[in-house]
Design a protein around this motif. Structure first.
Motif, PDB file in Angstrom:
ATOM      1  N   TRP A 103     -34.884 -48.415 -33.811  1.00 53.40           N
ATOM      2  CA  TRP A 103     -35.181 -46.476 -34.029  1.00 53.40           C
ATOM      3  C   TRP A 103     -35.720 -45.787 -32.802  1.00 53.40           C
ATOM      4  CZ3 TRP A 103     -30.447 -46.021 -36.350  1.00 53.40           C
ATOM      5  CH2 TRP A 103     -30.549 -47.493 -38.038  1.00 53.40           C
ATOM      6  N   MET A 104     -35.570 -46.442 -31.778  1.00 59.97           N
ATOM      7  CA  MET A 104     -36.508 -45.695 -30.633  1.00 59.97           C
ATOM      8  C   MET A 104     -36.014 -44.644 -29.941  1.00 59.97           C
ATOM      9  SD  MET A 104     -37.347 -48.017 -27.420  1.00 59.97           S
ATOM     10  CE  MET A 104     -36.419 -50.006 -27.904  1.00 59.97           C
ATOM     11  N   ASN A 105     -36.291 -43.129 -30.042  1.00 56.72           N
ATOM     12  CA  ASN A 105     -35.767 -42.318 -29.885  1.00 56.72           C
ATOM     13  C   ASN A 105     -36.269 -42.022 -28.578  1.00 56.72           C
ATOM     14  OD1 ASN A 105     -34.224 -40.578 -29.996  1.00 56.72           O
ATOM     15  ND2 ASN A 105     -36.074 -39.420 -31.646  1.00 56.72           N
ATOM     16  N   PRO A 164     -45.398 -45.278 -27.686  1.00 55.46           N
ATOM     17  CA  PRO A 164     -45.299 -44.072 -26.782  1.00 55.46           C
ATOM     18  C   PRO A 164     -45.209 -45.041 -25.313  1.00 55.46           C
ATOM     19  CG  PRO A 164     -46.858 -45.263 -27.279  1.00 55.46           C
ATOM     20  CD  PRO A 164     -46.325 -46.182 -28.267  1.00 55.46           C
ATOM     21  N   GLU A 165     -44.757 -43.953 -24.989  1.00 58.94           N
ATOM     22  CA  GLU A 165     -44.646 -43.994 -23.252  1.00 58.94           C
ATOM     23  C   GLU A 165     -45.562 -44.509 -22.420  1.00 58.94           C
ATOM     24  OE1 GLU A 165     -41.601 -41.323 -20.292  1.00 58.94           O
ATOM     25  OE2 GLU A 165     -40.708 -41.072 -22.453  1.00 58.94           O
ATOM     26  N   PRO A 177     -33.596 -44.630 -16.831  1.00 56.15           N
ATOM     27  CA  PRO A 177     -34.006 -45.616 -16.704  1.00 56.15           C
ATOM     28  C   PRO A 177     -36.237 -45.078 -17.663  1.00 56.15           C
ATOM     29  CG  PRO A 177     -34.485 -45.669 -15.075  1.00 56.15           C
ATOM     30  CD  PRO A 177     -33.139 -43.989 -15.350  1.00 56.15           C
ATOM     31  N   PHE A 178     -36.560 -46.085 -18.312  1.00 57.13           N
ATOM     32  CA  PHE A 178     -38.089 -45.270 -19.006  1.00 57.13           C
ATOM     33  C   PHE A 178     -38.844 -45.846 -17.792  1.00 57.13           C
ATOM     34  CE2 PHE A 178     -34.988 -45.171 -22.104  1.00 57.13           C
ATOM     35  CZ  PHE A 178     -34.217 -43.947 -22.705  1.00 57.13           C
ATOM     36  N   GLU A 233     -40.216 -53.528 -17.345  1.00 53.86           N
ATOM     37  CA  GLU A 233     -41.846 -53.887 -17.748  1.00 53.86           C
ATOM     38  C   GLU A 233     -42.651 -52.178 -17.958  1.00 53.86           C
ATOM     39  OE1 GLU A 233     -43.468 -56.110 -17.476  1.00 53.86           O
ATOM     40  OE2 GLU A 233     -42.935 -58.176 -16.072  1.00 53.86           O
ATOM     41  N   PRO A 234     -43.275 -52.930 -19.313  1.00 55.16           N
ATOM     42  CA  PRO A 234     -44.480 -53.447 -19.256  1.00 55.16           C
ATOM     43  C   PRO A 234     -44.200 -53.811 -20.499  1.00 55.16           C
ATOM     44  CG  PRO A 234     -45.558 -51.164 -19.793  1.00 55.16           C
ATOM     45  CD  PRO A 234     -44.475 -50.924 -19.156  1.00 55.16           C
ATOM     46  N   TYR A 235     -42.885 -53.278 -21.536  1.00 55.11           N
ATOM     47  CA  TYR A 235     -42.533 -53.412 -22.572  1.00 55.11           C
ATOM     48  C   TYR A 235     -41.785 -54.401 -23.739  1.00 55.11           C
ATOM     49  CZ  TYR A 235     -40.068 -52.562 -27.085  1.00 55.11           C
ATOM     50  OH  TYR A 235     -40.099 -52.764 -28.311  1.00 55.11           O
TER      51      TYR A 235
END
Length: 211
Positions: free
Chosen positions: A88-90, A209-210, A96-97, A102-104
């Motif tokens: 449920w990432m919003n 979080p970003e 792109p994020f 990376e690093p997610y």
């Protein structure tokens, strides 16, 4: 078209209605990777660690290599994932994020990572032994496409898939589409349909979080 793509406003679907694809996207991801296979850039039996910048192993079976074929066939020993923060990432903007892949991926998949949960890996089946549907496996594949091609994944798909196929109303980014033509995504839960953002509100937003 069939039915209404906006239930609240009773807006009928038409042939030009654009739909969110969800897991059908795996077809796109797999096709992108196999284009690179056709170019001879890797072998299906290659250990993914020959390409990834981090060591990917099931910590329960650390000596067993995970191959590209295993990722494509859901047999890598990555578990079917039920973590709310994964599904449920919003985000407030388009990809792109800055933190993905990376690093997610590193933080999600490796023990000690910020978002790590040991249930992401099977403790019963070794890599190659059992098929278990794992969305995160195709996130890894999209990263492999970037690493092998030298192009950001979204750009690669635009250039090498969507443009040649004249798929001009296909994108990973809503900002590139006519939002009035995009069907609202719903999820059926306990006998009624909810918009995805409603479900996020009901269950909470466990979004990484970003920063």
């Amino acid at each position: 078209g069939y039915g209404n793509y906006d239930r609240d406003n009773h807006t009928p679907a038409v042939p030009t209605t654009i739909y969110v694809l969800a897991s059908v996207t795996k077809t796109i991801v797999g096709t992108a990777l196999m284009q690179l296979y056709d170019q001879g850039l890797f072998d299906l039996e290659d250990d993914v660690n020959t390409i990834l910048p981090f060591e990917l192993r099931n910590p329960n079976f650390p000596d067993d290599p995970i191959t590209i074929r295993m990722l494509l066939s859901h047999t890598s020993s990555l578990n079917t994932n039920n973590q709310a923060q994964y599904y449920w990432m919003n985000f407030s903007g388009d990809p792109p994020f800055s933190f993905f892949p990376e690093p997610y991926l590193r933080e999600f998949l490796l023990p000690g990572g910020r978002f790590y949960d040991d249930t992401v890996w099977s403790d019963k089946y070794r890599p190659g032994e059992q098929a278990m549907y794992a969305n995160i496996g195709f996130d890894i594949i999209s990263y492999l496409v970037e690493l092998l091609s030298g192009e950001p994944f979204l750009d690669y798909c635009d250039t090498h898939l969507f443009a040649p196929l004249e798929m001009y109303n296909t994108s990973f980014n809503l900002s590139r589409l006519d939002i009035d033509q995009v069907a609202i995504p719903y999820q059926r839960y306990l006998g009624r349909y909810y918009q995805i953002d409603e479900l996020m509100f009901m269950f909470g937003d466990d979004t990484p979080p970003e920063k």
